[in-house]
Design a protein around this motif. Structure first.
Motif, short mmCIF file in Angstrom:
data_model
loop_
_atom_site.label_atom_id
_atom_site.label_comp_id
_atom_site.label_asym_id
_atom_site.label_seq_id
_atom_site.Cartn_x
_atom_site.Cartn_y
_atom_site.Cartn_z
N UNK A 29 0.83 -1.20 0.00
CA UNK A 29 0.00 0.00 0.00
C UNK A 29 0.87 1.26 0.00
N UNK A 30 1.88 1.29 0.88
CA UNK A 30 2.74 2.48 0.96
C UNK A 30 3.51 2.69 -0.33
N UNK A 31 3.97 1.61 -0.94
CA UNK A 31 4.68 1.73 -2.22
C UNK A 31 3.77 2.26 -3.33
N UNK A 32 2.46 2.08 -3.17
CA UNK A 32 1.49 2.59 -4.14
C UNK A 32 1.09 4.03 -3.83
N UNK A 33 1.71 4.63 -2.80
CA UNK A 33 1.44 6.02 -2.47
C UNK A 33 0.31 6.25 -1.49
N UNK A 34 -0.16 5.18 -0.84
CA UNK A 34 -1.25 5.30 0.13
C UNK A 34 -0.68 5.49 1.53
N UNK A 35 -1.41 6.19 2.38
CA UNK A 35 -1.03 6.24 3.79
C UNK A 35 -1.80 5.13 4.49
N UNK A 36 -1.15 4.48 5.44
CA UNK A 36 -1.72 3.29 6.09
C UNK A 36 -1.73 3.48 7.59
N UNK A 37 -2.83 3.10 8.21
CA UNK A 37 -2.88 3.07 9.68
C UNK A 37 -3.48 1.74 10.11
N UNK A 38 -3.14 1.35 11.33
CA UNK A 38 -3.62 0.09 11.88
C UNK A 38 -4.82 0.30 12.77
N UNK A 39 -5.73 -0.65 12.74
CA UNK A 39 -6.87 -0.70 13.65
C UNK A 39 -6.73 -2.03 14.40
N UNK A 40 -6.04 -2.01 15.56
CA UNK A 40 -5.77 -3.27 16.26
C UNK A 40 -6.99 -3.78 17.04
N UNK A 41 -7.03 -5.10 17.21
CA UNK A 41 -8.03 -5.74 18.05
C UNK A 41 -7.51 -7.09 18.50
N UNK A 50 -8.95 -14.28 19.84
CA UNK A 50 -8.48 -15.47 20.56
C UNK A 50 -7.20 -15.17 21.34
N UNK A 51 -7.17 -14.01 21.99
CA UNK A 51 -6.03 -13.65 22.82
C UNK A 51 -4.81 -13.17 22.07
N UNK A 52 -4.91 -13.00 20.77
CA UNK A 52 -3.78 -12.54 19.96
C UNK A 52 -4.10 -11.17 19.38
N UNK A 53 -3.10 -10.27 19.38
CA UNK A 53 -3.29 -8.96 18.77
C UNK A 53 -3.20 -9.12 17.25
N UNK A 54 -4.24 -8.66 16.56
CA UNK A 54 -4.29 -8.64 15.11
C UNK A 54 -4.72 -7.25 14.67
N UNK A 55 -4.60 -6.94 13.38
CA UNK A 55 -4.93 -5.59 12.93
C UNK A 55 -5.71 -5.61 11.62
N UNK A 56 -6.57 -4.63 11.48
CA UNK A 56 -7.11 -4.25 10.18
C UNK A 56 -6.17 -3.17 9.67
N UNK A 57 -5.93 -3.15 8.38
CA UNK A 57 -5.12 -2.10 7.77
C UNK A 57 -6.04 -1.17 6.99
N UNK A 58 -5.95 0.11 7.29
CA UNK A 58 -6.78 1.11 6.63
C UNK A 58 -5.88 1.98 5.78
N UNK A 59 -6.04 1.92 4.47
CA UNK A 59 -5.20 2.68 3.54
C UNK A 59 -6.03 3.81 2.93
N UNK A 60 -5.41 4.97 2.85
CA UNK A 60 -6.08 6.16 2.34
C UNK A 60 -5.26 6.78 1.22
N UNK A 61 -5.93 7.09 0.13
CA UNK A 61 -5.27 7.77 -0.98
C UNK A 61 -5.19 9.26 -0.66
N UNK A 62 -4.18 9.95 -1.20
CA UNK A 62 -4.08 11.40 -0.99
C UNK A 62 -5.37 12.08 -1.47
#
Length: 66
Positions: A24-36, A39-51
């Motif tokens: 995503x970043x190589x394609x010019x998008x900004x990325x942020x994580x939405x962690x949750x 089953x007791x493990x930290x995982x993330x959604x990735x939210x990518x935004x175009x300029x």
């Protein structure tokens, strides 16, 4: 990138997320994580935004699972 990505498979989800974030970043998008917790493990959604484009008349929302 192939292989097992189940939440119980060590660091495979983290490696998959890092790969996707890099793509995503190589394609010019900004990325942020939405962690949750899953089953007791930290995982993330990735939210990518175009300029922002002044006067944009269309927006796209794309979703996927990894």
């Amino acid at each position: 990138m192939g292989g097992e990505r189940a939440s119980a498979s060590g660091d495979s989800l983290a490696r998959a997320a890092a790969y996707i974030q890099s793509a995503f970043e190589n394609a010019g998008l900004s990325v942020r994580e939405q962690p949750y917790q899953y089953h007791g493990q930290r995982v993330v959604n990735l939210l990518a935004t175009a300029p922002a484009t002044t006067g944009a008349s269309r927006y796209y929302v794309v979703g996927a699972h990894y």
